[in-house]
Design an enzyme around this catalytic site. Structure first.
Site, short mmCIF file in Angstrom:
data_model
loop_
_atom_site.label_atom_id
_atom_site.label_comp_id
_atom_site.label_asym_id
_atom_site.label_seq_id
_atom_site.Cartn_x
_atom_site.Cartn_y
_atom_site.Cartn_z
N PRO A 2 16.44 12.98 5.80
CA PRO A 2 15.07 13.35 5.45
C PRO A 2 14.92 14.86 5.37
O PRO A 2 15.40 15.59 6.23
CB PRO A 2 14.25 12.75 6.61
CG PRO A 2 15.08 11.62 7.12
CD PRO A 2 16.50 12.10 6.96
N GLU A 3 14.24 15.31 4.32
CA GLU A 3 14.02 16.74 4.10
C GLU A 3 12.56 17.06 4.39
O GLU A 3 11.81 16.21 4.89
CB GLU A 3 14.44 17.10 2.68
CG GLU A 3 15.90 16.73 2.38
CD GLU A 3 16.35 17.07 0.97
OE1 GLU A 3 15.75 17.96 0.34
OE2 GLU A 3 17.30 16.43 0.48
#
Length: 271
Positions: A2-3
């Site tokens: 996840p960014e």
């Protein structure tokens, strides 16, 4: 992994369920999940604290607790956070569980077991090395230009360096460079000021688009806390589209390895 947009989506989603709640218990069956301190001390310190606010720093979720304690979680490759009713049967990959005062639990599910949990009195112990937030007022195109030209580094790996800018990952780096018409192998000190202005705008644009769409669910590794999928994957222009026609110039989207990461770009219009 996840960014920034995915972590921001999770952070916003958890606030209504957690702020004001008290931690009444905590269980862990994978000791390495707890990075700091060791689990007995972690458990002793965190029980009876309540959630005051929840923020994000880079790819970290930051839970500000009572008693001047801060709980910090990094999801790494496959971590997911969700809220469940106490007594529900948890998936076998749920390794850390926080019991809450309202009869619910906060589950940290982590299939690949790379995620980490910290309990600190000084958040800088964990977050102090991070670069600026790309959606903050401090992140200006002038600052970005000065930082880029002062380095002689390959552009995309530099954007992924969390000490340079916090929160950008592989997906959004590819998308931002495409929007900015910049080749991922350009040297950072070769960019002109007008090119940096465009890159600055592109970085903000793709991150804000990702947040608006609830992040990108390209596999089972990312779901929002309520279990639903994000929609940013439906708006990718280059990421995951190797071999397809470029939406801008009708060239072919290519994929190569750069700095150990799969990198998507168009030969025709990224220079």
């Amino acid at each position: 992994m996840p960014e920034l947009p995915e972590v921001e989506t999770i952070t916003r989603s958890l606030r209504p369920s957690l702020i004001g709640r008290t931690i009444v218990d905590v269980h862990n069956d994978w000791p390495r999940h707890i990075a700091q301190p060791d689990f007995p001390e972690f458990r002793q310190r965190i029980i009876s604290l309540n959630f005051k606010s929840i923020t994000r720093r880079g790819k970290y979720i930051v839970f500000h607790l009572s008693g001047d304690e801060t709980l910090i979680i990094h999801l790494k490759m496959s971590g997911q956070l969700s809220i469940a009713k106490a007594g529900e049967t948890a998936d076998k990959h749920v390794h850390t569980v926080f019991g809450l005062s309202d009869g619910h639990e906060l589950w940290f599910q982590d299939t690949r077991k790379f995620g980490r949990v910290y309990l600190v009195t000084d958040p800088d112990d964990v977050l102090g090395s991070l670069g600026p937030e790309p959606l903050s007022d401090a992140f200006t195109s002038e600052w970005l230009f000065e930082q880029l030209i002062s380095r002689n580094r390959v552009l995309k790996p530099l954007l992924l360096d969390q000490s340079f800018i916090a929160g950008i990952g592989n997906i959004y780096a590819d998308e931002a460079l495409f929007h900015a018409r910049l080749h991922p192998q350009r040297r950072s000190n070769s960019l002109s000021l007008p090119e940096v202005h465009v890159l600055h705008t592109a970085i903000r644009q793709v991150l804000e688009m990702g947040i608006d769409r609830g992040g990108a669910s390209i596999d089972a590794a990312y779901r929002k806390p309520d279990g639903t999928m994000g929609q940013m994957q439906n708006s990718f222009l280059v990421y995951g589209r190797a071999g397809e026609r470029c939406t801008r110039c009708e060239g072919i989207v290519h994929k190569m390895q750069l700095g150990g990461r799969g990198t998507h770009f168009c030969f025709g219009c990224q220079i």
